[in-house]
Design a protein around this motif. Sequence first.
Motif, PDB file in Angstrom:
ATOM      1  N   PRO A 273      33.293  36.456  42.535  1.00 21.87           N
ATOM      2  CA  PRO A 273      34.264  35.850  43.457  1.00 21.87           C
ATOM      3  C   PRO A 273      35.325  36.844  43.933  1.00 21.87           C
ATOM      4  CG  PRO A 273      33.917  34.439  41.551  1.00 21.87           C
ATOM      5  CD  PRO A 273      33.244  35.729  41.251  1.00 21.87           C
ATOM      6  N   VAL A 274      35.701  37.778  43.070  1.00 27.45           N
ATOM      7  CA  VAL A 274      36.698  38.778  43.457  1.00 27.45           C
ATOM      8  C   VAL A 274      36.150  39.654  44.579  1.00 27.45           C
ATOM      9  CG1 VAL A 274      37.963  40.817  42.680  1.00 27.45           C
ATOM     10  CG2 VAL A 274      37.834  38.811  41.208  1.00 27.45           C
ATOM     11  N   VAL A 275      34.870  40.040  44.468  1.00 23.68           N
ATOM     12  CA  VAL A 275      34.242  40.846  45.512  1.00 23.68           C
ATOM     13  C   VAL A 275      34.221  40.081  46.830  1.00 23.68           C
ATOM     14  CG1 VAL A 275      32.069  41.890  46.259  1.00 23.68           C
ATOM     15  CG2 VAL A 275      32.848  42.194  43.904  1.00 23.68           C
ATOM     16  N   TRP A 276      33.800  38.807  46.775  1.00 27.13           N
ATOM     17  CA  TRP A 276      33.789  37.976  47.982  1.00 27.13           C
ATOM     18  C   TRP A 276      35.194  37.855  48.563  1.00 27.13           C
ATOM     19  CZ3 TRP A 276      29.741  36.066  50.697  1.00 27.13           C
ATOM     20  CH2 TRP A 276      28.497  36.000  50.066  1.00 27.13           C
ATOM     21  N   LEU A 277      36.148  37.610  47.702  1.00 26.01           N
ATOM     22  CA  LEU A 277      37.515  37.342  48.148  1.00 26.01           C
ATOM     23  C   LEU A 277      38.116  38.540  48.872  1.00 26.01           C
ATOM     24  CD1 LEU A 277      39.773  35.181  48.003  1.00 26.01           C
ATOM     25  CD2 LEU A 277      40.563  36.285  45.914  1.00 26.01           C
ATOM     26  N   PHE A 278      38.074  39.699  48.250  1.00 20.82           N
ATOM     27  CA  PHE A 278      38.760  40.850  48.825  1.00 20.82           C
ATOM     28  C   PHE A 278      37.879  41.640  49.798  1.00 20.82           C
ATOM     29  CE2 PHE A 278      41.196  39.988  44.925  1.00 20.82           C
ATOM     30  CZ  PHE A 278      42.431  39.785  45.521  1.00 20.82           C
ATOM     31  N   LEU A 279      36.567  41.626  49.601  1.00 20.42           N
ATOM     32  CA  LEU A 279      35.680  42.302  50.542  1.00 20.42           C
ATOM     33  C   LEU A 279      35.692  41.575  51.888  1.00 20.42           C
ATOM     34  CD1 LEU A 279      33.571  44.532  51.048  1.00 20.42           C
ATOM     35  CD2 LEU A 279      31.832  42.952  50.235  1.00 20.42           C
TER      36      LEU A 279
ATOM     37  N   GLY B 130      37.649  28.480  50.386  1.00 20.01           N
ATOM     38  CA  GLY B 130      36.213  28.643  50.585  1.00 20.01           C
ATOM     39  C   GLY B 130      35.553  29.351  49.419  1.00 20.01           C
ATOM     40  N   ILE B 131      36.188  30.390  48.887  1.00 21.95           N
ATOM     41  CA  ILE B 131      35.633  31.136  47.757  1.00 21.95           C
ATOM     42  C   ILE B 131      35.652  30.278  46.491  1.00 21.95           C
ATOM     43  CG2 ILE B 131      35.889  33.175  46.294  1.00 21.95           C
ATOM     44  CD1 ILE B 131      34.909  33.739  49.134  1.00 21.95           C
ATOM     45  N   VAL B 132      36.702  29.499  46.309  1.00 24.98           N
ATOM     46  CA  VAL B 132      36.784  28.605  45.141  1.00 24.98           C
ATOM     47  C   VAL B 132      35.605  27.635  45.138  1.00 24.98           C
ATOM     48  CG1 VAL B 132      38.078  26.681  44.130  1.00 24.98           C
ATOM     49  CG2 VAL B 132      39.277  28.762  44.818  1.00 24.98           C
TER      50      VAL B 132
ATOM     51  N   ILE C 255      40.771  32.467  40.663  1.00 26.20           N
ATOM     52  CA  ILE C 255      40.621  32.864  42.064  1.00 26.20           C
ATOM     53  C   ILE C 255      41.893  32.562  42.857  1.00 26.20           C
ATOM     54  CG2 ILE C 255      39.355  32.408  44.208  1.00 26.20           C
ATOM     55  CD1 ILE C 255      36.900  31.810  42.449  1.00 26.20           C
ATOM     56  N   VAL C 256      42.483  31.392  42.614  1.00 22.07           N
ATOM     57  CA  VAL C 256      43.723  31.022  43.297  1.00 22.07           C
ATOM     58  C   VAL C 256      44.838  32.008  42.958  1.00 22.07           C
ATOM     59  CG1 VAL C 256      45.578  29.299  43.371  1.00 22.07           C
ATOM     60  CG2 VAL C 256      43.187  28.577  43.562  1.00 22.07           C
TER      61      VAL C 256
ATOM     62  N   GLY D 253      44.175  35.325  44.647  1.00 16.30           N
ATOM     63  CA  GLY D 253      44.523  35.207  46.063  1.00 16.30           C
ATOM     64  C   GLY D 253      46.020  35.309  46.275  1.00 16.30           C
ATOM     65  N   MET D 254      46.785  34.688  45.378  1.00 13.79           N
ATOM     66  CA  MET D 254      48.243  34.745  45.465  1.00 13.79           C
ATOM     67  C   MET D 254      48.737  36.177  45.296  1.00 13.79           C
ATOM     68  SD  MET D 254      50.963  32.541  43.191  1.00 13.79           S
ATOM     69  CE  MET D 254      50.034  31.039  43.533  1.00 13.79           C
ATOM     70  N   LEU D 255      48.116  36.902  44.350  1.00 16.82           N
ATOM     71  CA  LEU D 255      48.489  38.300  44.154  1.00 16.82           C
ATOM     72  C   LEU D 255      48.147  39.142  45.384  1.00 16.82           C
ATOM     73  CD1 LEU D 255      47.340  38.889  40.451  1.00 16.82           C
ATOM     74  CD2 LEU D 255      49.689  38.744  41.305  1.00 16.82           C
TER      75      LEU D 255
END
Length: 258
Positions: A33-39, A65-67, A123-124, A127-129
């Motif tokens: 999920p981190v890869v999806w989120l930041f990529l 969406g990632i969550v 993930i939330v 995302g906040m960070l």
Amino acid sequence: MSNTLTQTWYMTQRQLMAIARQPAYLLITLIQPVVWLFLFGNLFKKVVELGGFGTTSYLDYLVPGIVVMSALGSSMWTGMGTLEEIERGTLNRFLVTPANRGALMNGNVVQNGISIVVQSVIIVLLGMLGGAEYPGGFGGIVILVAASVLLGTVFGALSNALGMVVRQRESIIGVNTFLLLPLTFLSTAFMAPAQMPGWMRHIADFNPLNWAMVAGRSAMSADPDWGDVLTRGGALLVLAVAAVWLSTRSFKAYQKSV
């Protein structure tokens, strides 16, 4: 009723202990999920300039969406755990005990729900960070997580039923591979409805994955549409109850075959 809940929790603890013994698995489920989120967050960050996203930050739009997508991805493999229990003979040994059959079948679904809660919160926070903002506050986040858990219950229970019916790893892998990408991209996971082709937008209206995203995004916005939250959330709840019922019925059919 209380006995059923106690037995379900016992089966859930078994599943949680098994996961805790696999730190590599835990790490992988968090890294993806981190890869999806930041990529994707950085690759498509300028797409919000097209309009229709309801925010000026693509990361704000992407986090829900990632969550939800992560909840779907993890729950679709629940049936693999059931199949492993069958292959080891563990499930058959439980069948000779007075344990509640619903508890035997749905313990891993509850475990998956708990895992989804933990994964969603992480993930939330990530995302906040990264700079994402959640105008809906804590209540909006709770609704997003709840919608993700309901979605996970739907596909976790269906995956269990599939495992009971096909009893082959290859079949479960094939079905999951076939469904995961279409369900994801025929939703608003990465793109606002206004920017999607009309036919995709209409299909997304019937996609349970999208129901969870719409409910979560609306609840996390500055001006939630509670009609969307209630209708989509209610539809997910009905679907989750039906999926658990189907899962239990498939287990009873399996029990008669052994």
